[in-house]
Write a protein that holds these residues in place. Sequence first.
Motif, mmCIF file in Angstrom:
data_model
loop_
_atom_site.group_PDB
_atom_site.id
_atom_site.type_symbol
_atom_site.label_atom_id
_atom_site.label_comp_id
_atom_site.label_asym_id
_atom_site.label_seq_id
_atom_site.Cartn_x
_atom_site.Cartn_y
_atom_site.Cartn_z
ATOM 1 N N ASP A 192 44.070 -15.016 -3.108
ATOM 2 C CA ASP A 192 45.323 -14.488 -2.579
ATOM 3 C C ASP A 192 46.114 -15.616 -1.933
ATOM 4 O OD1 ASP A 192 47.379 -13.175 -1.333
ATOM 5 O OD2 ASP A 192 46.125 -11.681 -0.327
ATOM 6 N N PRO A 193 47.264 -16.024 -2.517
ATOM 7 C CA PRO A 193 48.034 -17.144 -1.967
ATOM 8 C C PRO A 193 48.564 -16.893 -0.563
ATOM 9 C CG PRO A 193 49.291 -16.009 -3.661
ATOM 10 C CD PRO A 193 47.891 -15.475 -3.733
ATOM 11 N N SER A 194 48.689 -15.617 -0.165
ATOM 12 C CA SER A 194 49.182 -15.312 1.179
ATOM 13 C C SER A 194 48.175 -15.720 2.251
ATOM 14 C CB SER A 194 49.503 -13.818 1.310
ATOM 15 O OG SER A 194 48.322 -13.031 1.279
ATOM 16 N N GLU A 195 46.923 -15.984 1.851
ATOM 17 C CA GLU A 195 45.881 -16.404 2.784
ATOM 18 C C GLU A 195 45.548 -17.891 2.643
ATOM 19 O OE1 GLU A 195 42.450 -13.971 2.448
ATOM 20 O OE2 GLU A 195 43.524 -12.084 2.698
ATOM 21 N N MET A 196 46.350 -18.597 1.841
ATOM 22 C CA MET A 196 46.029 -19.995 1.551
ATOM 23 C C MET A 196 47.039 -20.962 2.154
ATOM 24 S SD MET A 196 44.925 -19.361 -2.437
ATOM 25 C CE MET A 196 44.424 -21.047 -2.758
ATOM 26 N N PHE A 197 46.570 -22.196 2.408
ATOM 27 C CA PHE A 197 47.408 -23.278 2.921
ATOM 28 C C PHE A 197 47.499 -24.374 1.865
ATOM 29 C CE2 PHE A 197 45.332 -21.991 7.150
ATOM 30 C CZ PHE A 197 46.295 -21.015 7.381
ATOM 31 N N ASN A 198 48.511 -25.222 1.983
ATOM 32 C CA ASN A 198 48.658 -26.330 1.044
ATOM 33 C C ASN A 198 47.422 -27.222 1.002
ATOM 34 O OD1 ASN A 198 51.230 -25.458 0.371
ATOM 35 N ND2 ASN A 198 52.255 -26.852 1.796
ATOM 36 N N SER A 199 46.763 -27.349 2.132
ATOM 37 C CA SER A 199 45.559 -28.183 2.209
ATOM 38 C C SER A 199 44.395 -27.605 1.404
ATOM 39 C CB SER A 199 45.130 -28.361 3.669
ATOM 40 O OG SER A 199 44.898 -27.100 4.284
ATOM 41 N N ASP A 200 44.535 -26.352 0.938
ATOM 42 C CA ASP A 200 43.488 -25.739 0.128
ATOM 43 C C ASP A 200 43.532 -26.207 -1.326
ATOM 44 O OD1 ASP A 200 42.465 -24.236 2.236
ATOM 45 O OD2 ASP A 200 43.817 -22.557 1.871
ATOM 46 N N ALA A 201 44.560 -26.967 -1.681
ATOM 47 C CA ALA A 201 44.652 -27.509 -3.044
ATOM 48 C C ALA A 201 43.704 -28.699 -3.149
ATOM 49 C CB ALA A 201 46.086 -27.918 -3.354
ATOM 50 N N THR A 202 42.469 -28.408 -3.401
ATOM 51 C CA THR A 202 41.420 -29.421 -3.413
ATOM 52 C C THR A 202 40.239 -28.890 -4.226
ATOM 53 O OG1 THR A 202 40.067 -30.840 -1.998
ATOM 54 C CG2 THR A 202 40.361 -28.563 -1.272
ATOM 55 N N SER A 203 39.134 -29.578 -4.196
ATOM 56 C CA SER A 203 37.931 -29.139 -4.883
ATOM 57 C C SER A 203 37.161 -28.164 -3.988
ATOM 58 C CB SER A 203 37.059 -30.349 -5.225
ATOM 59 O OG SER A 203 35.887 -29.938 -5.892
ATOM 60 N N TRP A 204 36.879 -26.961 -4.499
ATOM 61 C CA TRP A 204 36.134 -25.945 -3.760
ATOM 62 C C TRP A 204 34.697 -25.906 -4.277
ATOM 63 C CZ3 TRP A 204 38.668 -21.055 -1.564
ATOM 64 C CH2 TRP A 204 39.969 -21.328 -1.139
ATOM 65 N N ARG A 205 33.780 -25.535 -3.406
ATOM 66 C CA ARG A 205 32.385 -25.369 -3.805
ATOM 67 C C ARG A 205 32.165 -23.950 -4.343
ATOM 68 N NH1 ARG A 205 29.425 -29.680 -2.086
ATOM 69 N NH2 ARG A 205 30.343 -30.939 -0.413
ATOM 70 N N VAL A 206 31.305 -23.859 -5.338
ATOM 71 C CA VAL A 206 30.909 -22.569 -5.889
ATOM 72 C C VAL A 206 29.496 -22.267 -5.410
ATOM 73 C CG1 VAL A 206 30.459 -21.251 -7.990
ATOM 74 C CG2 VAL A 206 32.335 -22.916 -7.939
ATOM 75 N N GLY A 207 29.356 -21.175 -4.709
ATOM 76 C CA GLY A 207 28.048 -20.738 -4.239
ATOM 77 C C GLY A 207 27.672 -19.425 -4.900
#
Length: 286
Positions: free
Chosen positions: A144-159
């Motif tokens: 949901d982009p309404s809960e995201m920040f520009n700094s979230d444009a990065t590599s995320w971990r998958v658990g």
Amino acid sequence: MRIRATVAAVSGAIVLSALAVPTAQADEGRSWTPEPGFTAVQPKPGNKSKQAFGATAKAAAPKITSAAVNAGKPIVVGTTAKKTVSFSATATADAGVIGVAAFIWTGKSVDDENSFGFGPNGKSISCKVVNATTTTCKGTITLDPSEMFNSDATSWRVGASAVTEEDEDFESFSVSKVRVQRFSKLTVNASPEPVKKGKTITVTGKLTRANWDTGTYKGYTQQPVKLQFKKKGAKSYTTVKTVKTSSTGTLKTTVKASADGTWRYSFAGTTSTPAVSATGDYVDVK
């Protein structure tokens, strides 16, 4: 908000449903829970014999063997529309696995107060028993982009989190990675149209990308963008020159009119922003 998944064995079938659970507070009021937390409501037939065998032989530790989101491809998110992507996860345990589900998160660690993530859509999950010890489940995760920040444009971990048929929870917080990117747009306008041969054509455009902090599209500044031309009858574009975007993301350059054809701008992309090419603008040269 993260989703907690509950697994229940009903009439011999595995059913997974989602229910909201209390979450940890993250930066700027965001919240999520670090694992889905499967719970086995009813053991499946044959579970007792596996438990008895486990009492006489040392069982191997349960393990998440794989987890991938969006088939490992970057997840591109815009400003308003939620983005739903698929996941596949596999887990193994001597007792058998009832279910396994993936989640994605970003931050220093899942315990960090500024970590954030998204979990599985419970109703989307379906599982297939590979063998007596291994199960693979597939489903979806919604960003949901309404809960995201520009700094979230990065590599995320998958658990991934799973539960055995003996009601033992286990998880891995970093099975693989997936990149999350800000959706990009690129425009072009070549003028005048038509134009006399040898005269100047001015090609303008603008490169923008999703700004999750404001919920709008903003210019992507100081980025190299290729100006390309496809001559009438040709099948592919040829790069003419490279132009840098301005402080507001705009593009402007000039070329000499030589032949009928289509002009476009093309952006190669960055780690935070995907590649994009403008829809071409055809110019008739007299």
